[in-house]
Design an enzyme around this catalytic site. Structure first.
Site, PDB file in Angstrom:
ATOM      1  N   ASP A 149       0.816  -1.212   0.000  1.00 25.33           N
ATOM      2  CA  ASP A 149       0.000   0.000   0.000  1.00 25.33           C
ATOM      3  C   ASP A 149       0.851   1.263   0.000  1.00 25.33           C
ATOM      4  OD1 ASP A 149      -2.172  -1.633   0.005  1.00 25.33           O
ATOM      5  OD2 ASP A 149      -2.762  -1.258   2.077  1.00 25.33           O
ATOM      6  N   HIS A 195       2.710   6.340  -2.877  1.00 28.66           N
ATOM      7  CA  HIS A 195       3.748   7.137  -3.542  1.00 28.66           C
ATOM      8  C   HIS A 195       3.451   7.293  -5.030  1.00 28.66           C
ATOM      9  CE1 HIS A 195       6.298   7.789  -0.145  1.00 28.66           C
ATOM     10  NE2 HIS A 195       6.507   6.511   0.069  1.00 28.66           N
ATOM     11  N   ASN A 254      -5.185   8.575   1.376  1.00 25.60           N
ATOM     12  CA  ASN A 254      -5.623   8.013   2.652  1.00 25.60           C
ATOM     13  C   ASN A 254      -6.121   9.068   3.627  1.00 25.60           C
ATOM     14  OD1 ASN A 254      -5.371   5.313   2.188  1.00 25.60           O
ATOM     15  ND2 ASN A 254      -3.507   5.024   3.370  1.00 25.60           N
ATOM     16  N   GLU A 255      -5.202   9.927   4.106  1.00 23.96           N
ATOM     17  CA  GLU A 255      -5.603  10.829   5.174  1.00 23.96           C
ATOM     18  C   GLU A 255      -4.651  12.000   5.365  1.00 23.96           C
ATOM     19  OE1 GLU A 255      -2.482   8.659   6.416  1.00 23.96           O
ATOM     20  OE2 GLU A 255      -4.300   7.470   6.643  1.00 23.96           O
ATOM     21  N   ARG A 303      -9.153  18.516  23.013  1.00 26.02           N
ATOM     22  CA  ARG A 303      -7.758  18.421  23.411  1.00 26.02           C
ATOM     23  C   ARG A 303      -7.356  16.962  23.361  1.00 26.02           C
ATOM     24  NH1 ARG A 303      -6.912  21.406  29.047  1.00 26.02           N
ATOM     25  NH2 ARG A 303      -4.753  20.854  28.556  1.00 26.02           N
ATOM     26  N   TYR A 321      -4.873   4.634   9.110  1.00 28.15           N
ATOM     27  CA  TYR A 321      -4.670   5.310  10.394  1.00 28.15           C
ATOM     28  C   TYR A 321      -6.003   5.570  11.099  1.00 28.15           C
ATOM     29  CZ  TYR A 321      -2.237   8.538  13.615  1.00 28.15           C
ATOM     30  OH  TYR A 321      -1.698   9.159  14.710  1.00 28.15           O
TER      31      TYR A 321
END
Length: 342
Positions: free
Chosen positions: A66, A71, A199-200, A227, A242
């Site tokens: 992945d 990339h 992804n993120e 927080r 993630y």
């Protein structure tokens, strides 16, 4: 016809498969361009490879996991070229299994026999301390224009002070990238303020390790002040990465919106938020210096800046990515096997 082959050159099986594939393509009268994944880990490397690509690509074959797929997506930017990922990594959730060999898979792709999945991309726009905010209160009534999409082939202008640069605008003035650091996106230090992710985007604690305080706004509505360790904003594709580790939901890749997942929040009332495709997520940072040290990661790569982060705007980009799937397994078949062990 031109086909780009990107291989994970640290994997011997991927290297062998790339040699077999390029020999096959050459025998079919197809020009194959071979790129090692190690050359795609920085903006400078991707820019150099991008300059050598032909104007038209019929297909991109990725031999790796992945990370190699990510990339490759960053290399192609907004070029609408189908990507055939073949797994030579660990999990390889985005990639096809190398069950019958790479040559039959590529032959099926060229014949149009594989299923295409269109995946959303995130557009991430950053405003640092002391810079003009084009989406700020003065511009909400229509004053000013949205940022232009950056030219990823251009070199950021290091001579212009960051406070007066227009985000997304670059020119050909010399700049100094960060040498020898795989995965470091030097364009932030050189003035670029717009980035793209399959992804993120992850906003996390800085090097000092202190918690950060941030505000979450969705399409003009203040949703939460939190927080903790930060926030992950992901696509449906990134929901298995993630965001999943942070407790977010598994989301079918056909979903076009975004998922915002708090990281280790200091509250019992924190929740993940799933948005519409047209929404804009605004992340702001508290004015207190103690809570201002935040770090931005784009698809796992750190993006350093020359000033503290002030605002981050995330929305769906106007282009997407096409991944080719060889098997008939659905998304739910794959998560059942990979994440539930069924």
């Amino acid at each position: 016809m031109h086909i780009l082959v990107v291989r994970n050159n640290s994997n011997p099986q991927a290297v062998d498969a790339s040699l077999l594939l390029t020999a096959y393509l050459t025998s079919q009268g197809i020009e194959a361009l071979l790129v090692d994944s190690s050359s795609l880990g920085t903006d400078q490397g991707r820019r150099e490879v991008r300059a050598q690509l032909p104007g038209q690509l019929a297909l991109v074959v990725v031999l790796g996991g992945d990370g190699t797929v990510l990339h490759t997506v960053h290399l192609l930017h907004d070029r609408q070229v189908p990507i055939l990922p073949i797994n030579f990594g660990r999990l390889g959730f985005l990639a096809n299994a190398d069950t019958d060999g790479v040559v039959p898979l590529v032959a099926e792709a060229l014949a149009g026999d594989l299923r295409a999945e269109r995946r959303s991309i995130l557009s991430i726009e950053v405003v640092c301390e002391g810079e003009h905010d084009p989406y700020g209160e003065a511009n909400r009534a229509g004053e000013g224009a949205a940022w232009d999409m950056p030219d990823v082939n251009a070199e950021p202008n290091a001579a212009t002070p960051p406070s007066v640069r227009k985000p997304g605008k670059t020119d050909s003035a010399p700049w100094t990238p960060i040498p020898g650091r795989f995965g470091v996106n030097g364009r932030g230090l050189s003035g670029a303020r717009q980035f793209f992710a399959l992804n993120e985007a992850a906003i996390t604690r800085g090097a000092m390790g202190r918690i950060i305080e941030l505000t979450l706004n969705v399409s003009g509505v203040d949703v939460a002040r939190m927080r903790g360790d930060g926030l992950v904003v992901s696509t449906a594709t990134g929901s298995t990465a993630y965001a999943l580790s942070a407790g977010g939901p598994l989301v079918s890749p056909g979903f076009k919106g975004m998922i915002a997942v708090p990281l280790a929040p200091h509250t019992l009332r924190s929740r993940a938020v799933v948005t519409d495709a047209s929404d804009v997520i605004e992340v702001g940072f508290d004015d207190t210096d103690e809570f201002r040290e935040a770090t931005l990661f784009v698809d796992g790569d750190i993006v350093p800046f020359d000033a503290p982060l002030r605002k981050i705007y995330v929305q769906c980009a106007p282009f997407d990515v096409t991944l080719l799937r060889a098997d008939g397994a659905s998304f739910y078949d794959r998560i059942s096997k990979d994440f539930f062990g069924e």
